[in-house]
Design a protein around this motif. Structure first.
Motif, PDB file in Angstrom:
ATOM      1  N   ASN A  18       0.791  -1.565   0.018  1.00 13.97           N
ATOM      2  CA  ASN A  18      -0.179  -0.070  -0.146  1.00 13.97           C
ATOM      3  C   ASN A  18       1.118   1.088  -0.064  1.00 13.97           C
ATOM      4  O   ASN A  18       0.755   1.813  -1.155  1.00 13.97           O
ATOM      5  CB  ASN A  18      -1.352  -0.374   1.284  1.00 13.97           C
ATOM      6  CG  ASN A  18      -1.593   1.421   1.116  1.00 13.97           C
ATOM      7  OD1 ASN A  18      -2.668   0.854   0.208  1.00 13.97           O
ATOM      8  ND2 ASN A  18      -2.273   1.995   2.387  1.00 13.97           N
ATOM      9  N   ARG A  19       1.943   2.024   0.616  1.00 10.66           N
ATOM     10  CA  ARG A  19       2.830   2.186   0.923  1.00 10.66           C
ATOM     11  C   ARG A  19       3.429   2.917   0.055  1.00 10.66           C
ATOM     12  O   ARG A  19       3.746   3.859  -1.046  1.00 10.66           O
ATOM     13  CB  ARG A  19       3.433   2.373   2.581  1.00 10.66           C
ATOM     14  CG  ARG A  19       2.896   3.170   3.406  1.00 10.66           C
ATOM     15  CD  ARG A  19       4.023   2.481   4.640  1.00 10.66           C
ATOM     16  NE  ARG A  19       3.142   2.350   5.215  1.00 10.66           N
ATOM     17  CZ  ARG A  19       3.107   3.468   6.701  1.00 10.66           C
ATOM     18  NH1 ARG A  19       4.404   3.355   6.706  1.00 10.66           N
ATOM     19  NH2 ARG A  19       2.679   2.758   7.545  1.00 10.66           N
ATOM     20  N   ARG A  22       1.131   4.266  -3.298  1.00  9.22           N
ATOM     21  CA  ARG A  22       1.224   5.274  -2.605  1.00  9.22           C
ATOM     22  C   ARG A  22       2.311   6.445  -3.201  1.00  9.22           C
ATOM     23  O   ARG A  22       1.805   7.498  -3.437  1.00  9.22           O
ATOM     24  CB  ARG A  22       0.005   5.858  -1.253  1.00  9.22           C
ATOM     25  CG  ARG A  22      -1.096   5.248  -0.666  1.00  9.22           C
ATOM     26  CD  ARG A  22      -1.844   5.638  -1.713  1.00  9.22           C
ATOM     27  NE  ARG A  22      -3.114   4.154  -1.322  1.00  9.22           N
ATOM     28  CZ  ARG A  22      -3.129   3.703  -2.410  1.00  9.22           C
ATOM     29  NH1 ARG A  22      -2.700   3.729  -4.084  1.00  9.22           N
ATOM     30  NH2 ARG A  22      -4.179   2.938  -2.650  1.00  9.22           N
ATOM     31  N   ASP A  25       1.416   7.416  -6.935  1.00 11.42           N
ATOM     32  CA  ASP A  25       0.730   8.010  -7.206  1.00 11.42           C
ATOM     33  C   ASP A  25       1.115   9.484  -7.212  1.00 11.42           C
ATOM     34  O   ASP A  25       0.766   9.940  -8.147  1.00 11.42           O
ATOM     35  CB  ASP A  25      -0.145   7.446  -6.033  1.00 11.42           C
ATOM     36  CG  ASP A  25      -1.061   6.518  -6.124  1.00 11.42           C
ATOM     37  OD1 ASP A  25      -0.813   5.309  -6.657  1.00 11.42           O
ATOM     38  OD2 ASP A  25      -1.909   5.808  -4.856  1.00 11.42           O
ATOM     39  N   LYS A  26       2.007   9.428  -6.368  1.00 12.18           N
ATOM     40  CA  LYS A  26       2.534  11.167  -6.288  1.00 12.18           C
ATOM     41  C   LYS A  26       3.245  10.935  -7.683  1.00 12.18           C
ATOM     42  O   LYS A  26       3.661  12.480  -7.639  1.00 12.18           O
ATOM     43  CB  LYS A  26       3.776  11.337  -4.762  1.00 12.18           C
ATOM     44  CG  LYS A  26       3.340  10.829  -3.722  1.00 12.18           C
ATOM     45  CD  LYS A  26       4.639  11.397  -2.373  1.00 12.18           C
ATOM     46  CE  LYS A  26       3.374  10.883  -1.555  1.00 12.18           C
ATOM     47  NZ  LYS A  26       3.988  11.399   0.466  1.00 12.18           N
ATOM     48  N   PRO A  37      -7.401   6.305  -5.488  1.00 13.71           N
ATOM     49  CA  PRO A  37      -6.192   5.027  -4.508  1.00 13.71           C
ATOM     50  C   PRO A  37      -7.973   4.817  -3.798  1.00 13.71           C
ATOM     51  O   PRO A  37      -8.774   5.184  -3.669  1.00 13.71           O
ATOM     52  CB  PRO A  37      -6.365   6.021  -3.211  1.00 13.71           C
ATOM     53  CG  PRO A  37      -6.723   7.281  -3.233  1.00 13.71           C
ATOM     54  CD  PRO A  37      -6.625   7.596  -3.914  1.00 13.71           C
ATOM     55  N   ASP A  39      -8.530   1.214  -1.262  1.00 16.08           N
ATOM     56  CA  ASP A  39      -7.756   0.077  -0.945  1.00 16.08           C
ATOM     57  C   ASP A  39      -8.337  -0.549  -0.226  1.00 16.08           C
ATOM     58  O   ASP A  39      -9.987  -0.710   0.112  1.00 16.08           O
ATOM     59  CB  ASP A  39      -7.001   0.867   0.802  1.00 16.08           C
ATOM     60  CG  ASP A  39      -5.883   1.329   0.309  1.00 16.08           C
ATOM     61  OD1 ASP A  39      -5.148   1.567  -0.302  1.00 16.08           O
ATOM     62  OD2 ASP A  39      -5.889   2.934   1.416  1.00 16.08           O
TER      63      ASP A  39
END
Length: 184
Positions: A18-19, A22, A25-26, A37, A39
């Motif tokens: 998950n991290r 993300r 994603d940036k 996003p 989850d």
């Protein structure tokens, strides 16, 4: 630019998968894409396991897939395959939910023995769902992802460079797909 649905198939809130998503994603946002996003673990278990197609969270997830131009699917690898929670969601989506979409498969795991999970477990499912273009995926070892005490993510330099390249290729493919859609 394109709308990207960034799907984390990890059942854990503190997941490296998950991290990592993300974090990636940036990069896509910096390139001008809209990133949404998702989850999967936030969808109620009773809806996923009970195959409740009409549950508001399942309906919303289905609408997010329909809205997206591209989809990143990230999953931890368990027993040489993608997570059960991700499978539960994919099973509830329409058969051709990925039709015309550019898809980037990503996986994380504890050993290189799981590196083929993308090609032998995840890619066939994404293809069967009609993905227009599945770009080269990437497997990252858990040991190459470090979460600092403040929550920031550090990726081993060699892996970071490779992930940047994979995400940039995905972004480029999204641009080509968007141009083809406009030309049609």
């Amino acid at each position: 630019m394109a709308t990207v649905l960034s799907v984390s198939g990890s059942p854990s809130a503190a997941s490296r998968t998950n991290r990592l998503l993300r974090h990636l994603d940036k990069r896509l946002i910096a390139q001008g894409h809209e990133v949404i996003p998702l989850d999967v673990r936030t969808i109620p278990a009773e809806a996923l396991l009970g195959a409740d197609f009409k549950h508001p969270a399942v309906v919303e997830a289905t609408e997010l897939f329909a809205r997206a131009d591209g989809v990143i699917v990230g999953t931890p690898v368990y027993k040489a395959s993608y997570s059960g929670v991700l499978k539960a969601l994919l099973d509830l989506l329409p058969q051709y939910a990925l039709t015309g979409k550019t898809v980037l498969p990503l996986a994380t795991g504890g050993t290189t023995a799981h590196v083929l999970a993308i090609d032998y477990a995840l890619r066939p499912v994404l293809s069967s769902m009609g993905a227009g273009h599945i770009v080269q995926g990437w497997f990252t070892l858990d040991k190459d992802i470090t979460v600092q005490e403040d929550g920031t993510l550090t990726v081993a330099p060699s892996v970071g460079d490779a992930l940047t390249q994979v995400v940039d290729q995905f972004s480029t493919a999204l641009g080509r797909t968007s141009l083809l859609a406009v030309a049609s």
